[in-house]
Structure formats: C-alpha cells, structure tokens
Design a protein around this motif. Structure first.
Motif, PDB file in Angstrom:
ATOM      1  N   LYS A  25      -2.985  -7.306   6.926  1.00  8.62           N
ATOM      2  CA  LYS A  25      -3.229  -6.011   6.212  1.00  8.62           C
ATOM      3  C   LYS A  25      -3.189  -5.814   4.881  1.00  8.62           C
ATOM      4  CE  LYS A  25       0.245  -4.575   9.211  1.00  8.62           C
ATOM      5  NZ  LYS A  25       0.970  -3.112  10.387  1.00  8.62           N
ATOM      6  N   LEU A  30      -6.762  -0.647  -0.436  1.00  8.49           N
ATOM      7  CA  LEU A  30      -7.468   0.856  -0.239  1.00  8.49           C
ATOM      8  C   LEU A  30      -6.767   1.547  -2.336  1.00  8.49           C
ATOM      9  CD1 LEU A  30      -7.642   3.386   0.615  1.00  8.49           C
ATOM     10  CD2 LEU A  30      -4.508   4.089   0.870  1.00  8.49           C
ATOM     11  N   LEU A  35      -2.765  -2.990  -0.104  1.00  9.65           N
ATOM     12  CA  LEU A  35      -1.421  -1.418   0.460  1.00  9.65           C
ATOM     13  C   LEU A  35       0.237  -2.168   0.893  1.00  9.65           C
ATOM     14  CD1 LEU A  35      -2.584  -1.774   4.420  1.00  9.65           C
ATOM     15  CD2 LEU A  35      -3.441   0.172   2.881  1.00  9.65           C
ATOM     16  N   ASP A 108       2.899  -1.368   5.129  1.00 10.72           N
ATOM     17  CA  ASP A 108       2.175  -0.783   5.206  1.00 10.72           C
ATOM     18  C   ASP A 108       2.118   0.353   5.336  1.00 10.72           C
ATOM     19  OD1 ASP A 108       3.621  -0.304   7.632  1.00 10.72           O
ATOM     20  OD2 ASP A 108       1.969  -1.107   8.737  1.00 10.72           O
ATOM     21  N   VAL A 187      -0.723   2.116   8.135  1.00 14.98           N
ATOM     22  CA  VAL A 187      -1.760   0.984   9.058  1.00 14.98           C
ATOM     23  C   VAL A 187      -1.458   0.254   9.677  1.00 14.98           C
ATOM     24  CG1 VAL A 187      -3.852  -0.447   8.246  1.00 14.98           C
ATOM     25  CG2 VAL A 187      -3.360   1.812   6.288  1.00 14.98           C
ATOM     26  N   ARG A 190      -7.275  -1.890  11.726  1.00 13.60           N
ATOM     27  CA  ARG A 190      -8.870  -1.769  10.229  1.00 13.60           C
ATOM     28  C   ARG A 190      -9.430  -0.279  11.098  1.00 13.60           C
ATOM     29  NH1 ARG A 190     -10.957  -5.917   8.164  1.00 13.60           N
ATOM     30  NH2 ARG A 190      -9.623  -8.199   9.376  1.00 13.60           N
ATOM     31  N   LEU A 193      -7.079   2.309   8.342  1.00 13.07           N
ATOM     32  CA  LEU A 193      -7.607   1.705   7.380  1.00 13.07           C
ATOM     33  C   LEU A 193      -9.200   2.357   7.483  1.00 13.07           C
ATOM     34  CD1 LEU A 193      -7.200   0.406   4.270  1.00 13.07           C
ATOM     35  CD2 LEU A 193      -8.006  -1.912   5.015  1.00 13.07           C
ATOM     36  N   ARG A 197      -9.697   5.573   4.367  1.00 12.60           N
ATOM     37  CA  ARG A 197     -10.554   5.025   3.404  1.00 12.60           C
ATOM     38  C   ARG A 197     -11.620   6.218   3.154  1.00 12.60           C
ATOM     39  NH1 ARG A 197     -11.691  -1.221   4.060  1.00 12.60           N
ATOM     40  NH2 ARG A 197     -10.263  -1.980   2.445  1.00 12.60           N
TER      41      ARG A 197
END
Length: 200
Positions: A25, A30, A35, A108, A187, A190, A193, A197
């Motif tokens: 991750k 991003l 990240l 993260d 994060v 998913r 994230l 986004r």
C-alpha cells in the motif's frame, strides 16, 4: 536564547500492508506519488534537523524513497514482520546519542501537513510536554513527538502498536490542537485509498 536541541523526523515504512491485498500500500499512488513519498515529504518540509525512514531491507519502498529523497537516511529493519514496534526500536537506535526528540510519522498517512509537525516541535521547544500528539476535532492523531527521556521505554515496546503505550503512560504527555484533518487519515484498505482519491 536559541534552542539548539536537535529534533529528527522518522517515517515508519516497513509494514506488511496485510489489509491492502497483494500490493504494497505504501507504493499505491495518490496525486501521482506513492503514499510513502507524501509521508516523507511532510517531514522533509517541516522544521526538523534530520529525516529518516525505517524500511524493510531491499524493499521497493526503500528504492522509491532513495530515488525521491537522496538526503533521507534509510534505516533497515530486517525484523519488520514482527510488528511496528521493531521499527520503533530501529528508529530509536538511529536517533539515540544524536537527537533530543523524534517525531514518529506513519508511511500510510499521506495528508499530514508540515505545519502540524512544526506545531509539535514548537510546543516541545516551549517545554510544554515531553510527549506530544496532534488533536483534530477533539480526537488524537499522528504523528507523535517523543523527547529523548522516552527513548528507553520506546526501545522496549512490543507488538504492532508502536509507541502508543509509552504516550499513554507518560506523566507529561499532551496534545496540540491543529486544524489538520490529515492527522486522522490513514490508508489501511483499498477503500480508504479510493475515498482519498475521490476527494481530489
């Protein structure tokens, strides 16, 4: 009088991303950057004297950070699979003897503002507390600053909770109220994230 005490920033970036699926991750993008690059950039832009990242040896995260930030020191943690505490141990070993406080950030958490780190450092330099965390909308967030007086305790934490117990048990820990929702945004999945986004 000038305060010459040294503050370091450390990003913990050796995790396993267990809830994120097959992909690491910290390398998920991003705003066109991984990240972990966002997390390290926050410290690079903040008022700290040195920045390091704790990474798994020969990891893609290490490669990405080495490329993006040649001046950031990479501290390898071969025991990363045993939990976040092992990365805290490596960070303390790196900082001990050189720095008087460390700001621990998480790889993260891409939305923390440099000004938030600066607020923690300023509060520490003012002598308010020896362990400081940001608070947004009444809730504690990250990153967290620890004075060197807590290094021995941090060197013995265990499991996957980092320095949370040290902060909770410190007699003079406290909060700095900030206008930064990013201190509460991490994060793990998913879906997390995708939500970030979607805010772009």
């Amino acid at each position: 009088m000038t305060d010459n005490r040294s503050v370091a920033g450390v990003v913990l970036a050796a995790g396993l991303s267990n809830r994120f699926g097959d992909e690491d991750k910290l390398l998920a993008t991003l705003d066109d950057d991984p990240l972990v690059v966002h997390a390290v950039r926050t410290l690079v832009r903040a008022d700290v004297d040195a920045v390091a990242a704790v990474v798994a040896p020969e990891s893609d995260v290490a490669t990405a950070l080495e490329s993006a930030f040649p001046d950031v020191e990479l501290v390898e943690n071969p025991d990363a699979a045993a939990g976040q505490a092992t990365s805290v141990h490596r960070a303390v070993a790196w900082a001990r003897g050189t720095h008087d406080a460390v700001v621990f950030a998480l790889g993260d958490m891409p939305r923390v503002r440099p000004e938030t780190v600066d607020a923690l450092v300023a509060a520490w330099r003012a002598g308010e507390r020896s362990a400081l965390a940001p608070r947004y909308d009444g809730q504690r967030g990250n990153p967290v600053l620890f004075d060197r007086e807590h290094f021995d305790a941090l060197a013995t934490v265990s499991g996957d909770t980092g320095g949370r117990s040290v902060f909770r048990n410190a007699p003079n820990s406290g909060f700095v109220d900030v206008d930064d929702p990013g201190v509460r945004v991490d994060v793990d999945t998913r879906a997390d994230l995708d939500a970030l986004r979607g805010e772009q």
